[in-house]
Design a protein around this motif. Structure first.
Motif, PDB file in Angstrom:
ATOM      1  N   ASN A  27       0.826  -1.209   0.000  1.00  0.00           N
ATOM      2  CA  ASN A  27       0.000   0.000   0.000  1.00  0.00           C
ATOM      3  C   ASN A  27       0.857   1.256   0.000  1.00  0.00           C
ATOM      4  N   MET A  28       1.974   1.238   0.719  1.00  0.00           N
ATOM      5  CA  MET A  28       2.821   2.425   0.782  1.00  0.00           C
ATOM      6  C   MET A  28       3.534   2.675  -0.539  1.00  0.00           C
ATOM      7  N   MET A  49       0.767   1.856  -4.164  1.00  0.00           N
ATOM      8  CA  MET A  49      -0.365   2.777  -4.248  1.00  0.00           C
ATOM      9  C   MET A  49       0.100   4.225  -4.290  1.00  0.00           C
ATOM     10  N   SER A  50       1.200   4.545  -3.608  1.00  0.00           N
ATOM     11  CA  SER A  50       1.683   5.923  -3.678  1.00  0.00           C
ATOM     12  C   SER A  50       2.187   6.249  -5.079  1.00  0.00           C
ATOM     13  N   LEU A  51       2.815   5.278  -5.742  1.00  0.00           N
ATOM     14  CA  LEU A  51       3.243   5.510  -7.119  1.00  0.00           C
ATOM     15  C   LEU A  51       2.057   5.697  -8.054  1.00  0.00           C
ATOM     16  N   LEU A  65      -1.027   6.642  -7.279  1.00  0.00           N
ATOM     17  CA  LEU A  65      -1.713   7.905  -7.004  1.00  0.00           C
ATOM     18  C   LEU A  65      -0.871   9.095  -7.439  1.00  0.00           C
ATOM     19  N   GLY A  66       0.451   8.993  -7.323  1.00  0.00           N
ATOM     20  CA  GLY A  66       1.322  10.073  -7.777  1.00  0.00           C
ATOM     21  C   GLY A  66       1.268  10.256  -9.280  1.00  0.00           C
ATOM     22  N   SER A  77      -2.085  11.836 -10.200  1.00  0.00           N
ATOM     23  CA  SER A  77      -2.172  13.276  -9.981  1.00  0.00           C
ATOM     24  C   SER A  77      -1.293  14.042 -10.969  1.00  0.00           C
TER      25      SER A  77
END
Length: 64
Positions: free
Chosen positions: A45-46, A49-51, A53-54, A57
């Motif tokens: 998730n860290m 998912m951060s990639l 979502l980044g 955006s």
């Protein structure tokens, strides 16, 4: 409303896979394996998912 449905389904299915992993490994009754799956879910998730979502955006800024 129709635009929110795919996002809601994605969030539900993402959480559901973590829960299913924990349920199946929890049946083994080994605390170390259960902790390993919990840590793996957290790292997934860290990082992943951060990639995602980044990039999402960044594309939103680029496209609009």
């Amino acid at each position: 409303m129709s635009l929110a449905i795919p996002s809601c389904l994605f969030s539900l299915l993402r959480c559901l896979t973590d829960i299913i992993n924990l349920i199946f490994v929890g049946q083994l009754e080994d605390n170390a394996k259960l902790a390993g799956v919990g840590m793996g879910n957290m790292i997934q998730n860290m990082v992943a998912m951060s990639l995602i979502l980044g990039f999402n955006s960044a594309l939103d800024t680029l496209v609009s």
